[in-house]
Write a protein that holds these residues in place. Structure first.
Motif, PDB file in Angstrom:
ATOM      1  N   UNK A 252      44.264  42.079  36.799  1.00 15.62           N
ATOM      2  CA  UNK A 252      44.088  40.669  36.464  1.00 15.62           C
ATOM      3  C   UNK A 252      44.757  40.466  35.113  1.00 15.62           C
ATOM      4  N   UNK A 253      45.488  39.352  34.976  1.00 18.28           N
ATOM      5  CA  UNK A 253      46.112  39.071  33.693  1.00 18.28           C
ATOM      6  C   UNK A 253      45.604  37.733  33.168  1.00 18.28           C
ATOM      7  N   UNK A 254      45.170  37.749  31.925  1.00 22.76           N
ATOM      8  CA  UNK A 254      44.763  36.534  31.227  1.00 22.76           C
ATOM      9  C   UNK A 254      45.836  36.227  30.189  1.00 22.76           C
ATOM     10  N   UNK A 255      46.230  34.965  30.094  1.00 24.69           N
ATOM     11  CA  UNK A 255      47.251  34.546  29.134  1.00 24.69           C
ATOM     12  C   UNK A 255      46.599  33.633  28.106  1.00 24.69           C
ATOM     13  N   UNK A 256      46.587  34.081  26.867  1.00 22.22           N
ATOM     14  CA  UNK A 256      46.042  33.300  25.767  1.00 22.22           C
ATOM     15  C   UNK A 256      47.208  32.777  24.930  1.00 22.22           C
TER      16      UNK A 256
END
Length: 89
Positions: free
Chosen positions: A47-51
């Motif tokens: 899973x990739x979260x982009x902040x």
């Protein structure tokens, strides 16, 4: 007024190598069923979260986001491996 640059910090959360990855296994099995000549030997899901964050530098941006992930328990450190990458916007 002091301008702070913006950074995108990508946080990738995946199961540790010794933890079973049913989603990756399913994708691999589907590949093999559809094309038994495939050269793909293993698939791992993540899973990739982009902040997007304003910070003084890349290091501060990365540290701030990783601290947020730890503080809010966004991942389970017992089963998850976390990597990050920082992009200057």
């Amino acid at each position: 007024m002091h301008f702070m640059p913006s950074f995108q910090v990508n946080v990738i959360i995946e199961n540790k190598p010794e933890i079973v990855d049913p989603e990756g296994d399913t994708i691999l099995n589907d590949l093999i069923l559809k094309d038994n000549k495939t050269n793909v030997k293993k698939v791992r899901s993540a899973k990739m979260l982009k902040f997007v964050i304003d910070a003084q530098n890349k290091e501060t941006a990365e540290k701030t986001v990783l601290n947020i992930c730890n503080e809010f328990r966004i991942y389970n450190p017992l089963v998850s491996k976390v990597t990050s990458e920082v992009i200057t916007l």
